[in-house]
Scaffold this motif. Structure first.
Motif, short mmCIF file in Angstrom:
data_model
loop_
_atom_site.label_atom_id
_atom_site.label_comp_id
_atom_site.label_asym_id
_atom_site.label_seq_id
_atom_site.Cartn_x
_atom_site.Cartn_y
_atom_site.Cartn_z
N LEU A 1 9.96 3.45 6.57
CA LEU A 1 9.25 4.39 7.42
C LEU A 1 7.98 4.93 6.78
N LYS A 2 7.84 4.76 5.46
CA LYS A 2 6.60 5.20 4.81
C LYS A 2 5.40 4.43 5.33
N VAL A 3 5.64 3.23 5.83
CA VAL A 3 4.58 2.42 6.41
C VAL A 3 3.90 3.17 7.56
N TYR A 4 4.69 4.00 8.26
CA TYR A 4 4.18 4.73 9.41
C TYR A 4 3.85 6.18 9.09
N GLY A 5 3.91 6.53 7.81
CA GLY A 5 3.58 7.89 7.41
C GLY A 5 4.74 8.85 7.50
#
Length: 205
Positions: free
Chosen positions: A196-200
């Motif tokens: 989910l870090k990919v999406y901030g």
């Protein structure tokens, strides 16, 4: 985009519902927002908004909802119940909200989150699922949105069921910065990156 890009006649029709743009200058829309957001059910789930009269509601619709339409092409949508099969939008009665919201950078995740709230006397009839599923389909086909989140209270099983029914999958619980660090259950559209870090989206720790 101009206000005319969000006409009062626009609708995403479903079997039982119409999903349409909120109109800040329509007194009925402002009055409905006051009614919905001051029900015990809404306050228990989302808290008090402070919008307790039509003047505040109209201002919110103009400054927040319409601004969201102009920025992203989506925000909160009015959900109206058809009184009979084939009923028009003007014949239908507001019963809730379906939302597809994305904050303004830098205070935003890279994908919008979907939400819904229905008047207590109309809840439990499948309308939240019907509205959310149709809004999600519209977002994918007409707006080119390829990823959507769903956030709900960690113990809100009713909202969780709706998210699962429309095709989102559980990704765990996180303390979300955009929600003041409160712990929420996080759902994401199937096929989205597991990280989910990919999406901030990250824990507030």
């Amino acid at each position: 985009m101009a206000d005319s890009d969000f006409p009062p006649t626009f609708s995403i029709p479903t079997e039982h519902l119409h999903i349409s743009y909120f109109q800040p200058d329509d007194p009925a829309h402002a009055a409905f927002l006051v009614q919905l957001w001051n029900t015990d059910d809404f306050i228990q789930s989302c808290g008090k908004t402070g919008i307790d009269n039509t003047e505040k509601a109209a201002k919110f619709l103009r400054n927040q909802v319409q601004a969201g339409y102009k920025r992203n092409g989506h925000h909160q949508f009015l959900v109206s119940l058809k009184p009979h099969v084939g009923a028009t939008l003007s014949e239908s009665k507001p019963i809730g909200i379906a939302s597809l919201m994305k904050g303004e950078p830098p205070n935003a995740y890279s994908r919008p989150d979907i939400g819904y709230t229905i008047l207590p006397d109309q809840s439990g009839k499948g309308y939240a699922t019907e509205a959310a599923a149709s809004l999600l389909e519209y977002a994918q086909k007409s707006l080119g949105i390829d990823g959507v989140f769903g956030f709900c209270g960690k113990d809100n099983k009713r909202s969780a069921r709706v998210l699962e029914k429309i095709g989102l999958e559980y990704r765990g619980q996180r303390k979300l910065k955009l929600f003041g660090g409160s712990e929420s259950a996080v759902y994401a559209l199937k096929g989205m990156d597991q990280d989910l870090k990919v999406y901030g989206v990250d824990d507030d720790e």
